[in-house]
Design an enzyme around this catalytic site. Structure first.
Site, PDB file in Angstrom:
ATOM      1  CB  CYS A 112      -0.955  -0.001   1.189  1.00  0.00           C
ATOM      2  SG  CYS A 112      -2.023  -1.445   1.201  1.00  0.00           S
ATOM      3  CG  HIS A 259      -3.218   3.332   2.354  1.00  0.00           C
ATOM      4  ND1 HIS A 259      -3.670   2.955   1.114  1.00  0.00           N
ATOM      5  CD2 HIS A 259      -3.278   2.226   3.150  1.00  0.00           C
ATOM      6  CE1 HIS A 259      -3.988   1.679   1.152  1.00  0.00           C
ATOM      7  NE2 HIS A 259      -3.765   1.210   2.366  1.00  0.00           N
ATOM      8  CG  ASN A 289      -6.652  -0.945   1.492  1.00  0.00           C
ATOM      9  OD1 ASN A 289      -5.991  -0.537   0.537  1.00  0.00           O
ATOM     10  ND2 ASN A 289      -6.105  -1.353   2.628  1.00  0.00           N
TER      11      ASN A 289
HETATM   12  N1  COA Z   1     -18.650  -8.955  10.069  1.00  0.00           N
HETATM   13  C1  COA Z   1     -19.098  -9.270  11.284  1.00  0.00           C
HETATM   14  N2  COA Z   1     -18.295  -9.574  12.313  1.00  0.00           N
HETATM   15  C2  COA Z   1     -16.969  -9.575  12.074  1.00  0.00           C
HETATM   16  C3  COA Z   1     -16.439  -9.267  10.812  1.00  0.00           C
HETATM   17  C4  COA Z   1     -17.325  -8.948   9.783  1.00  0.00           C
HETATM   18  N3  COA Z   1     -16.920  -8.623   8.531  1.00  0.00           N
HETATM   19  N4  COA Z   1     -15.074  -9.343  10.889  1.00  0.00           N
HETATM   20  C5  COA Z   1     -14.773  -9.676  12.137  1.00  0.00           C
HETATM   21  N5  COA Z   1     -15.918  -9.829  12.857  1.00  0.00           N
HETATM   22  C6  COA Z   1     -16.058 -10.211  14.260  1.00  0.00           C
HETATM   23  C7  COA Z   1     -14.904 -11.012  14.793  1.00  0.00           C
HETATM   24  O1  COA Z   1     -15.054 -12.368  14.462  1.00  0.00           O
HETATM   25  C8  COA Z   1     -15.020 -10.745  16.263  1.00  0.00           C
HETATM   26  O2  COA Z   1     -16.009 -11.552  16.784  1.00  0.00           O
HETATM   27  P1  COA Z   1     -15.818 -12.237  18.233  1.00  0.00           P
HETATM   28  O3  COA Z   1     -15.713 -11.077  19.176  1.00  0.00           O
HETATM   29  O4  COA Z   1     -17.064 -13.055  18.372  1.00  0.00           O
HETATM   30  O5  COA Z   1     -14.563 -13.029  18.140  1.00  0.00           O
HETATM   31  C9  COA Z   1     -15.533  -9.290  16.330  1.00  0.00           C
HETATM   32  O6  COA Z   1     -16.094  -9.021  15.038  1.00  0.00           O
HETATM   33  C10 COA Z   1     -14.449  -8.296  16.611  1.00  0.00           C
HETATM   34  O7  COA Z   1     -13.353  -8.569  15.777  1.00  0.00           O
HETATM   35  P2  COA Z   1     -12.102  -7.664  15.770  1.00  0.00           P
HETATM   36  O8  COA Z   1     -11.027  -8.310  14.946  1.00  0.00           O
HETATM   37  O9  COA Z   1     -11.772  -7.262  17.193  1.00  0.00           O
HETATM   38  O10 COA Z   1     -12.646  -6.387  15.009  1.00  0.00           O
HETATM   39  P3  COA Z   1     -11.956  -5.007  14.848  1.00  0.00           P
HETATM   40  O11 COA Z   1     -12.762  -3.963  15.483  1.00  0.00           O
HETATM   41  O12 COA Z   1     -10.470  -5.062  15.182  1.00  0.00           O
HETATM   42  O13 COA Z   1     -12.064  -4.774  13.268  1.00  0.00           O
HETATM   43  C11 COA Z   1     -10.737  -4.884  11.276  1.00  0.00           C
HETATM   44  C12 COA Z   1     -11.431  -5.689  12.380  1.00  0.00           C
HETATM   45  C13 COA Z   1     -10.064  -5.836  10.312  1.00  0.00           C
HETATM   46  C14 COA Z   1     -11.787  -4.064  10.529  1.00  0.00           C
HETATM   47  C15 COA Z   1      -9.682  -3.938  11.917  1.00  0.00           C
HETATM   48  O14 COA Z   1      -8.868  -4.665  12.808  1.00  0.00           O
HETATM   49  C16 COA Z   1      -8.810  -3.275  10.889  1.00  0.00           C
HETATM   50  O15 COA Z   1      -9.267  -2.464  10.116  1.00  0.00           O
HETATM   51  N6  COA Z   1      -7.500  -3.566  10.888  1.00  0.00           N
HETATM   52  C17 COA Z   1      -6.581  -2.997   9.915  1.00  0.00           C
HETATM   53  C18 COA Z   1      -6.683  -3.746   8.614  1.00  0.00           C
HETATM   54  C19 COA Z   1      -6.076  -2.996   7.465  1.00  0.00           C
HETATM   55  O16 COA Z   1      -6.292  -1.813   7.311  1.00  0.00           O
HETATM   56  N7  COA Z   1      -5.319  -3.695   6.603  1.00  0.00           N
HETATM   57  C20 COA Z   1      -4.701  -3.126   5.457  1.00  0.00           C
HETATM   58  C21 COA Z   1      -3.623  -2.196   5.848  1.00  0.00           C
HETATM   59  S1  COA Z   1      -2.899  -1.445   4.473  1.00  0.00           S
END
Ligand code: COA
Length: 332
Positions: A112, A259, A289
């Protein structure tokens, strides 16, 4: 003095839109969860066209916008982490299809952060006068590499391409680039070598060491929480460092183009940096993204909206797999 002028921008996104409701038909998810956690409503998927097709469309649009002839391009830098081929480089395919008969070409893969690294590289090539017009094209077809049974990662990414034609500018530019290879397995996509037929090859024990998911290791693997934390810190650090290098304060910047990973990442960094949100461009609601393509796509949209004016000072900041990050400040 290192300086750049962006004389043309262009973008391309595929026609097929996958909105959050579509994801709820294939995964246990819903629009409310995705939008509230990411700010994304839909992303485009290149269902039947390769990455280079998108790159060529964006490149042609940027060249048309610049008013130069493809034969006047001296160098093509393509940023991608999702090429169609190991080789030839994406930039060579672009060179052929746009008719840039006098251009050298090579690719840059820093996921990215690719456009930031390519723009920084371009500014250094422009320094010595041998290269006058450089085309940067950042293009990603991420859909084949995402695991559509993984609701955490697949919902984030979209396909698309952005491009810019760059010449030497008469105002200074500054950059800050960084790589932190240590936590590289927070976000990775392994090359699939399972079809090798060399009888001497054994299990790739060096690589298997860090792969924690048994299945589908050739798909993108992401530790969402680790990447989230890295991203907020990286955006903070890169903007702070580049402003220090430029001897500017945040108020001197007319426009910030981050980004587009996740609206919450951008909001958290913007808050801790104390930036005015109205100066920060966010377009991920409709694109998701698109990795290296996010920043040049934003540049093209802003330019089409007449929001990039001569004399403006712009700060672009990227971060992603590697883990890499970087920021550039320049005056248009
Ligand atoms: N829909 C519904 N529930 C979802 C889900 C979705 N698409 N994705 C994850 N969950 C659930 C998980 O399973 C978890 O459930 P649990 O509590 O029963 O285990 C709950 O939601 C919380 O998950 P968590 O991983 O803590 O969510 P989060 O708030 O951290 O959000 C991301 C997840 C991926 C959106 C976030 O971590 C993120 O944006 N990270 C950066 C990723 C990124 O930008 N990557 C590219 C960089 S260039």
């Amino acid at each position: 003095m290192r300086g750049i002028k962006i004389i043309g921008t262009g973008m391309y996104v595929p026609e097929t839109a996958a909105d959050n409701n579509w994801f709820s038909t294939i995964l246990d998810t819903n629009d409310e969860w995705i939008y509230s956690r990411t700010g994304i409503r839909e992303r485009r998927i290149s269902t039947d066209k390769p990455n280079y097709y998108m790159a060529v469309q964006a490149a042609n649009a940027a060249i048309a916008d610049s008013g130069i002839d493809p034969a006047e391009i001296d160098l093509i830098l393509a940023a991608t982490c999702s090429p169609d081929f190991f080789y030839p480089a994406l930039s060579c395919l672009v060179q052929h299809y746009i008719g840039a008969v006098n251009a050298a070409a090579f690719d840059i893969n820093s996921a990215c952060t690719g456009f930031i690294n390519a723009l920084d590289t371009a500014s250094r090539f422009l320094e010595d006068g041998d290269y006058r017009n450089i085309l940067i094209v950042a293009s990603e077809r991420l859909a084949p590499h995402c695991d559509y049974t993984d609701r955490t990662a697949s919902i984030l990414f979209g396909d698309g391409a952005g491009a810019a034609v760059v010449t030497k500018g008469d105002k200074p530019m500054w950059s800050y680039l960084s790589a932190k290879g240590d936590p590289f397995n927070a976000l990775y996509c392994k090359v699939d070598q399972s079809r090798s037929n060399c009888p001497l090859l054994k299990e790739d024990s060096e690589v298997s060491k860090f792969i924690d998911t048994e299945a589908k290791t050739h798909f993108m693997q992401m530790n969402g929480k680790a990447v989230y934390k890295f991203a907020v810190d990286a955006m903070n650090t890169a903007v702070t460092k580049v402003l220090e290098r430029a001897k500017l304060i945040k108020e001197n910047i007319d426009l910030y183009i981050p980004h587009q990973a996740n609206a919450r990442i951008i909001e958290a960094a913007v808050k801790s940096l104390g930036l005015p949100p109205e100066k920060v461009y966010v377009n991920l609601e409709n694109h998701g993204n698109t990795s290296s393509a996010c920043i040049p796509t934003a540049l093209a949209e802003l330019s089409q909206q007449g929001r990039i004016k001569d004399g403006m000072t712009i700060c672009m900041v990227g971060f992603g797999a590697g883990l890499t990050s970087g920021a550039i400040v320049y005056s248009q």
